[in-house]
Design a protein around this motif. Structure first.
Motif, short mmCIF file in Angstrom:
data_model
loop_
_atom_site.label_atom_id
_atom_site.label_comp_id
_atom_site.label_asym_id
_atom_site.label_seq_id
_atom_site.Cartn_x
_atom_site.Cartn_y
_atom_site.Cartn_z
N ILE A 292 0.83 -1.20 0.00
CA ILE A 292 0.00 0.00 0.00
C ILE A 292 0.87 1.25 0.00
O ILE A 292 0.59 2.23 -0.71
CB ILE A 292 -0.94 -0.01 1.22
CG1 ILE A 292 -1.95 -1.17 1.11
CG2 ILE A 292 -1.68 1.31 1.36
CD1 ILE A 292 -2.83 -1.34 2.33
N GLY A 295 2.20 2.02 -3.34
CA GLY A 295 1.21 2.36 -4.36
C GLY A 295 0.73 1.18 -5.18
O GLY A 295 0.01 1.35 -6.16
N PRO A 298 -4.52 -0.23 -3.14
CA PRO A 298 -5.19 0.95 -2.58
C PRO A 298 -5.23 0.89 -1.06
O PRO A 298 -5.02 -0.16 -0.44
CB PRO A 298 -6.59 0.85 -3.19
CG PRO A 298 -6.78 -0.60 -3.49
CD PRO A 298 -5.42 -1.12 -3.86
N ASP A 300 -7.79 1.23 0.92
CA ASP A 300 -8.94 0.44 1.38
C ASP A 300 -9.00 -0.89 0.64
O ASP A 300 -10.02 -1.26 0.05
CB ASP A 300 -10.24 1.21 1.19
CG ASP A 300 -10.41 1.68 -0.25
OD1 ASP A 300 -9.41 1.65 -1.01
OD2 ASP A 300 -11.55 2.06 -0.62
N VAL A 301 -7.90 -1.61 0.66
CA VAL A 301 -7.81 -2.86 -0.11
C VAL A 301 -8.77 -3.89 0.47
O VAL A 301 -8.96 -3.99 1.69
CB VAL A 301 -6.35 -3.37 -0.09
CG1 VAL A 301 -5.88 -3.63 1.32
CG2 VAL A 301 -6.21 -4.62 -0.94
N SER A 305 -8.44 -8.43 -3.49
CA SER A 305 -7.16 -7.87 -3.94
C SER A 305 -6.00 -8.43 -3.13
O SER A 305 -4.91 -8.68 -3.67
CB SER A 305 -7.19 -6.34 -3.85
OG SER A 305 -8.22 -5.79 -4.65
#
Length: 329
Positions: A292, A295, A298, A300-301, A305
């Motif tokens: 995260i 990058g 995201p 709010d993974v 994902s």
């Protein structure tokens, strides 16, 4: 009468003076050479000497250039083509060693073998339909009710057999092979009936009087049931071998916590070996947090994902998501 004085005889000085005046007069009368015209300079070298000198000079230049290996360092089109093919082969080999790719290849081959086995079994049972019809008709006249219904004997037995074999094959691909003795006896009962009805009319004691026994004819009519017996016997063994196939998920390089749940649909004795502790979940959560920050994921993974990024099971991905939420609070 007048007397003339004789001409005096010229002296050598007079002659020299006259010659000098004559040369001066001639030099004044000679036209000047145009400035564009130059006298030809004679070097004394023939064309043969000049040609040989040029060859020697060229040889010295070539000898100096031959010591330079720069042209040998350049890749020719053929070398570049081979390097590209070698790089592609190396990447394909590396991809073939990936546990996910090996699992996919095994699943595809398993489906192919099951499909081929079922098609072969269907054709073998269809081959024996004519032999079973001859046995069931028992000499009835063509297109009589007995003759027509005799064609239905083999199809309904084959459909019943295919139900049993298909169920065992499908459950075998799901890691839950059926080892029921009852189903095995049912399979052998149908196969024995098919084999017996195909062979009986062509056995020596069943032939009409005067008809010679033909072994090749007998083999030709029992070929279908024999192939069916072979498929029914071999298919469960092949599926059992695929069920216990190890795709090498534990041999992956890097963090040993990733990629250990390729056997999520197999029996529990495999899943028990690959459970995660709370420390493992925290380590995976740290990896997700690094992704995260970089990058790659995201802020709010979600669990899907996380599963895709870590190549783990959905249960593990949910646990990592919950651990991230707890650490954030």
């Amino acid at each position: 009468m007048s007397i003339t004085n004789p001409t005096p005889e010229p002296t050598p000085e007079d002659i020299s003076r006259g010659l000098a005046e004559l040369e001066r007069h001639l030099s004044q009368q000679t036209p000047a050479i145009p400035p564009t015209v130059r006298p030809i300079e004679v070097s004394g070298e023939t064309k043969r000497v000049q040609r040989l000198r040029a060859e020697v000079t060229e040889a010295h230049l070539l000898a100096d250039l031959q010591d330079d290996d720069a042209p040998l360092l350049l890749d020719t089109p053929k070398v570049r083509k081979r390097r590209k093919a070698a790089r592609e082969a190396s990447r394909l080999h590396e991809l073939a060693q990936d546990p996910a790719m090996r699992a996919w290849q095994a699943a595809r081959m398993q489906r192919l073998l099951v499909a081929a086995g079922m098609v072969s079994l269907t054709l073998a049972l269809a081959w024996s339909t004519a032999g079973v019809q001859t046995f069931a008709a028992d000499g009835a006249a063509s297109w009589s009710p007995s003759w027509v219904f005799a064609w239905l004997v083999e199809p309904f037995m084959s459909l019943a057999l295919l139900v049993v074999v298909g169920a065992r094959a499908y459950l075998g691909t799901r890691g839950q092979p059926i080892e029921s003795p009852t189903l095995i006896r049912i399979e052998w009962l149908f196969l024995a009936l098919t084999l017996g009805m195909n062979a009986w009319p062509y056995l020596p004691w069943s032939l009409p009087n005067g008809e010679a026994f033909s072994f090749s004819r007998l083999v030709l009519h029992i070929l279908g049931p024999i192939v069916a017996v072979a498929i029914v016997t071999a298919l469960p063994i092949i599926l059992a071998a695929f069920t216990h196939l190890d795709h090498g998920a534990g041999e992956r390089s890097g963090n040993p916590l990733t990629g250990l749940e390729y056997r999520a649909n197999t029996p529990s004795n495999y899943r028990a070996e690959h459970t995660y502790s709370s420390a493992d979940i925290d380590a995976l959560a740290d990896r997700v947090r690094q992704m995260i920050a970089a990058g790659q994921l995201p802020a709010d993974v979600g669990a899907a994902s996380i599963r895709k990024a870590l190549r783990c099971g959905m249960d593990t991905a949910r646990a990592v998501r919950d651990a991230l939420a707890e650490q954030a609070t």
